[in-house]
Design an enzyme around this catalytic site. Structure first.
Site, PDB file in Angstrom:
ATOM      1  CE  LYS A  81      -1.797   1.385   4.132  1.00 56.34           C
ATOM      2  NZ  LYS A  81      -1.420   2.764   4.524  1.00 56.34           N
ATOM      3  CG  ASN A  82       2.163   2.709   3.573  1.00 51.56           C
ATOM      4  OD1 ASN A  82       1.008   3.025   3.262  1.00 51.56           O
ATOM      5  ND2 ASN A  82       2.524   2.460   4.813  1.00 51.56           N
ATOM      6  NE  ARG A 116      -1.512  11.913   8.309  1.00 54.36           N
ATOM      7  CZ  ARG A 116      -1.453  13.173   8.739  1.00 54.36           C
ATOM      8  NH1 ARG A 116      -2.459  13.680   9.377  1.00 54.36           N
ATOM      9  NH2 ARG A 116      -0.383  13.887   8.536  1.00 54.36           N
ATOM     10  CB  CYS A 145      -4.419  10.873  12.587  1.00 55.95           C
ATOM     11  SG  CYS A 145      -3.946   9.186  12.694  1.00 55.95           S
ATOM     12  NE  ARG A 202       0.056   9.859  10.778  1.00 63.67           N
ATOM     13  CZ  ARG A 202      -0.296   8.979   9.823  1.00 63.67           C
ATOM     14  NH1 ARG A 202      -1.513   8.455   9.823  1.00 63.67           N
ATOM     15  NH2 ARG A 202       0.558   8.615   8.907  1.00 63.67           N
ATOM     16  N   PRO A 203       1.202  16.059  12.012  1.00 66.73           N
ATOM     17  CG  PRO A 203       3.056  17.103  12.957  1.00 66.73           C
ATOM     18  CD  PRO A 203       2.125  15.951  13.140  1.00 66.73           C
ATOM     19  CG  ASP A 242       5.632  20.340  10.806  1.00 67.69           C
ATOM     20  OD1 ASP A 242       5.165  19.191  10.696  1.00 67.69           O
ATOM     21  OD2 ASP A 242       6.502  20.635  11.632  1.00 67.69           O
ATOM     22  CG  ASP A 266       2.949   1.316   9.722  1.00 68.06           C
ATOM     23  OD1 ASP A 266       2.445   2.144  10.503  1.00 68.06           O
ATOM     24  OD2 ASP A 266       3.290   1.598   8.558  1.00 68.06           O
ATOM     25  CB  ILE A 316       6.874   6.529  15.028  1.00 69.03           C
ATOM     26  CG1 ILE A 316       8.103   5.614  14.874  1.00 69.03           C
ATOM     27  CG2 ILE A 316       6.621   7.359  13.743  1.00 69.03           C
ATOM     28  CD1 ILE A 316       9.377   6.283  14.446  1.00 69.03           C
ATOM     29  NE  ARG A 345      -7.521   4.067   5.636  1.00 66.93           N
ATOM     30  CZ  ARG A 345      -7.075   5.175   6.183  1.00 66.93           C
ATOM     31  NH1 ARG A 345      -7.554   5.563   7.340  1.00 66.93           N
ATOM     32  NH2 ARG A 345      -6.155   5.910   5.592  1.00 66.93           N
TER      33      ARG A 345
HETATM   34  N1  EPU Z   1       6.068  14.340  11.176  1.00 68.13           N
HETATM   35  C1  EPU Z   1       6.016  15.678  11.504  1.00 68.13           C
HETATM   36  N2  EPU Z   1       5.744  16.588  10.518  1.00 68.13           N
HETATM   37  C2  EPU Z   1       5.512  16.191   9.230  1.00 68.13           C
HETATM   38  C3  EPU Z   1       5.572  14.819   8.893  1.00 68.13           C
HETATM   39  C4  EPU Z   1       5.854  13.928   9.909  1.00 68.13           C
HETATM   40  O1  EPU Z   1       6.210  16.053  12.661  1.00 68.13           O
HETATM   41  O2  EPU Z   1       5.271  17.062   8.383  1.00 68.13           O
HETATM   42  C5  EPU Z   1       6.367  13.341  12.229  1.00 68.13           C
HETATM   43  C6  EPU Z   1       5.165  12.420  12.473  1.00 68.13           C
HETATM   44  O3  EPU Z   1       4.240  12.975  13.380  1.00 68.13           O
HETATM   45  C7  EPU Z   1       5.850  11.171  12.992  1.00 68.13           C
HETATM   46  C8  EPU Z   1       7.161  11.146  12.233  1.00 68.13           C
HETATM   47  O4  EPU Z   1       7.372  12.472  11.755  1.00 68.13           O
HETATM   48  O5  EPU Z   1       6.121  11.296  14.363  1.00 68.13           O
HETATM   49  C9  EPU Z   1       7.207  10.176  11.072  1.00 68.13           C
HETATM   50  O6  EPU Z   1       6.059  10.326  10.243  1.00 68.13           O
HETATM   51  P1  EPU Z   1       6.109  10.078   8.661  1.00 68.13           P
HETATM   52  O7  EPU Z   1       6.018  11.392   7.975  1.00 68.13           O
HETATM   53  O8  EPU Z   1       7.278   9.209   8.362  1.00 68.13           O
HETATM   54  O9  EPU Z   1       4.771   9.277   8.410  1.00 68.13           O
HETATM   55  P2  EPU Z   1       3.871   9.300   7.123  1.00 68.13           P
HETATM   56  O10 EPU Z   1       4.708   9.487   5.917  1.00 68.13           O
HETATM   57  O11 EPU Z   1       2.707  10.206   7.332  1.00 68.13           O
HETATM   58  C10 EPU Z   1       4.094   6.744   6.652  1.00 68.13           C
HETATM   59  C11 EPU Z   1       3.157   5.583   6.470  1.00 68.13           C
HETATM   60  C12 EPU Z   1       2.522   5.218   7.797  1.00 68.13           C
HETATM   61  C13 EPU Z   1       3.633   4.891   8.800  1.00 68.13           C
HETATM   62  C14 EPU Z   1       4.629   6.066   8.909  1.00 68.13           C
HETATM   63  C15 EPU Z   1       5.819   5.752   9.792  1.00 68.13           C
HETATM   64  C16 EPU Z   1       2.389   5.937   4.201  1.00 68.13           C
HETATM   65  C17 EPU Z   1       1.270   6.248   3.287  1.00 68.13           C
HETATM   66  N3  EPU Z   1       2.124   5.956   5.507  1.00 68.13           N
HETATM   67  O12 EPU Z   1       3.301   7.816   7.130  1.00 68.13           O
HETATM   68  O13 EPU Z   1       1.742   4.054   7.557  1.00 68.13           O
HETATM   69  O14 EPU Z   1       3.077   4.640  10.064  1.00 68.13           O
HETATM   70  O15 EPU Z   1       5.119   6.388   7.581  1.00 68.13           O
HETATM   71  O16 EPU Z   1       6.511   4.667   9.314  1.00 68.13           O
HETATM   72  O17 EPU Z   1       3.492   5.624   3.747  1.00 68.13           O
HETATM   73  C18 EPU Z   1      -0.024   2.542   7.912  1.00 68.13           C
HETATM   74  O18 EPU Z   1       0.265   2.005   6.827  1.00 68.13           O
HETATM   75  O19 EPU Z   1      -0.798   2.005   8.744  1.00 68.13           O
HETATM   76  C19 EPU Z   1       0.576   3.830   8.246  1.00 68.13           C
HETATM   77  C20 EPU Z   1       0.043   4.655   9.124  1.00 68.13           C
END
Ligand code: EPU
Length: 417
Positions: free
Chosen positions: A22-23, A92, A116, A121-122, A124, A304, A326, A396
């Site tokens: 998926k990701n 998201r 979320c 889950r920002p 920024d 995950d 995380i 999902r």
């Molecule tokens: N973070 C920030 N600001 C941002 C982005 C992230 O503070 O702008 C923080 C997050 O709050 C978190 C950390 O950085 O503490 C890592 O988040 P990341 O951005 O890596 O997560 P993501 O890209 O939103 C992806 C996966 C998630 C998985 C996370 C962590 C996808 C579509 N989603 O999310 O998958 O948990 O990486 O590995 O790739 C799932 O499949 O169930 C799922 C939630």
């Protein structure tokens, strides 16, 4: 709303095939927006989130067709720049259209995803990355509104490793003028899969899989075909299910090098994990030993897989500590696992689990995909019947999980409602 009913106590045996990730599929679908033309994607999982991303692309003007596991995306007329709240709020990961839309059209209007199920889950880092590439970005009426006359390559540094922000930055940088260096880039296999796809489209991307990704922008991009990599979280979920039930299963298509952290922890519990022709064989222990786990960015133990591993620790011999680094609040499975008889103490982001010999079936529900998976795993070993509601969370991210588990001998059915 569908329910999944499990009558626990069966050992899992046989073979199961892992679906596409998926990701990996979601950002690759978004990346097709970078060049006009027709793309063919293979091994695309049939999942609600993939369908949602299909809708987002259609709203942006692309034509998307998905049959079985093949997807065709035609981005010739992808000339719209707004991803609306109604879609983004349901997933998201829709925010990963920000980078490619901005880079190709010079403007993007993408709804902020909002909260979320497990806390804030920002986004920024995504916004900052676009600003560093020279875009103007404002937040207006709940939307990220970005525009540019032309992105410029730059050096950027993420404070925390972020999968989605690294992906957005990589995609936008392919059409920027000059080189972009992304420091503290995420190293997840899905980053490598996206980089591979961007290279197939004609982009110059290097360093994926390390903490520094370099994108030499400005190359003309063209459509490309791709096979989506196997899902390492689905793999891990089956690995844990097999370990919990003392089973013996060949997981076809699974890649050990993408699931090393989970494999190492499972071996500590007494499970055997070995590579075989075509996949990974997992043999569960008679009674798993308790082991401690701390989640971390790849190649660490994935957040995950935290919920599923907690289900395993609920029936382990001894006490274990699971630390979530995380997402500090990602524990919606805890009260539900307790309803099945698990003994879990939670203090902020640290769970202490005292293994019990038996769980007992009950009605449970979860508000998160991985939490729902953990409840199904617990149901596989619980005495009597477990009813997991709000199954749309499972849909999902897991393709036909009940059919795959039933084929391995589990007594599990979906109640359509
Ligand atoms: N973070 C920030 N600001 C941002 C982005 C992230 O503070 O702008 C923080 C997050 O709050 C978190 C950390 O950085 O503490 C890592 O988040 P990341 O951005 O890596 O997560 P993501 O890209 O939103 C992806 C996966 C998630 C998985 C996370 C962590 C996808 C579509 N989603 O999310 O998958 O948990 O990486 O590995 O790739 C799932 O499949 O169930 C799922 C939630």
């Amino acid at each position: 709303m569908d329910k999944i009913i499990i009558d626990g106590g069966q050992r899992l045996e046989g073979e199961v095939t892992i679906s596409g990730a998926k990701n990996a599929a979601l950002p690759i679908m978004a990346a097709t927006l970078l060049a006009p033309g027709v793309f063919h994607l293979g091994n695309v999982p049939s999942l609600a989130d993939v369908r949602t991303m299909g809708h987002v692309l259609r709203v942006l003007g692309a034509a998307v067709e998905h049959h079985d596991h093949s997807m065709t995306i035609d981005t010739t007329n992808a000339r719209y720049h707004e991803a609306p709240y109604e879609l983004v709020k349901t997933m998201r990961a829709s925010v990963c259209v920000l980078g490619p839309t901005l880079a190709r059209l010079g403007r993007a209007r993408v709804s902020l995803p909002g909260g979320c199920a497990w806390g804030p889950r920002p986004v920024d880092f995504h916004i900052r990355a676009m600003k560093e590439l020279g875009a103007r970005v404002e937040i207006e009426h709940g939307y990220i509104v970005a525009s540019t006359e032309g992105l410029r390559g730059t050096t950027m540094h993420f404070d925390t490793s972020s999968v989605g922000a690294t992906e957005n930055a990589m995609m936008a940088a392919t059409l920027a003028d000059g080189a972009t260096v992304i420091e503290n880039a995420a190293r997840e296999p899905e980053i490598g899969a996206l980089a591979e796809f961007l290279r197939a489209m004609g982009a110059d991307v290097r360093g994926d899989g390390t903490g520094t990704v370099v994108v030499e922008g400005g190359h003309e991009l063209h459509p490309a075909d791709v096979e989506i990599i196997p899902d390492r979280i689905e793999t891990g979920t089956f690995m844990v299910a097999i370990a919990m039930t003392g089973g013996d299963v060949l997981i076809r298509g699974a890649k050990l090098d993408h699931a090393t952290a989970v494999a190492m922890k499972l071996r500590e519990t007494g499970a055997q994990v070995s590579e075989e022709d075509g996949g990974l064989r997992v043999r569960g222990p008679v009674w798993p030993r308790a082991v401690n786990v701390t989640t971390a960015p790849y190649p660490g133990f994935p957040t995950d897989m935290q919920a599923q591993f907690m289900a395993l620790m609920s029936i382990a011999d001894g006490s274990s500590v699971i630390t979530e680094t995380i997402y500090a609040d990602r524990f919606s499975h805890v009260p539900e696992l307790k309803r099945l008889g698990a003994q879990i103490g939670l203090d902020r982001n640290i769970a202490v689990i005292t293994g019990v010999r038996k769980l007992s079936g009950a009605k449970v529900m979860a508000t998160d995909l991985r939490a729902s998976a953990a409840l199904i795993l617990a149901g596989l070993v619980a005495e009597g019947e477990t009813e997991v509601s709000r199954v749309y969370h499972i849909d999902r991210g897991y393709e036909a999980i009940e059919k795959k588990l039933a084929a391995l001998g589990a007594r599990i059915t979906r109640l359509k409602q």
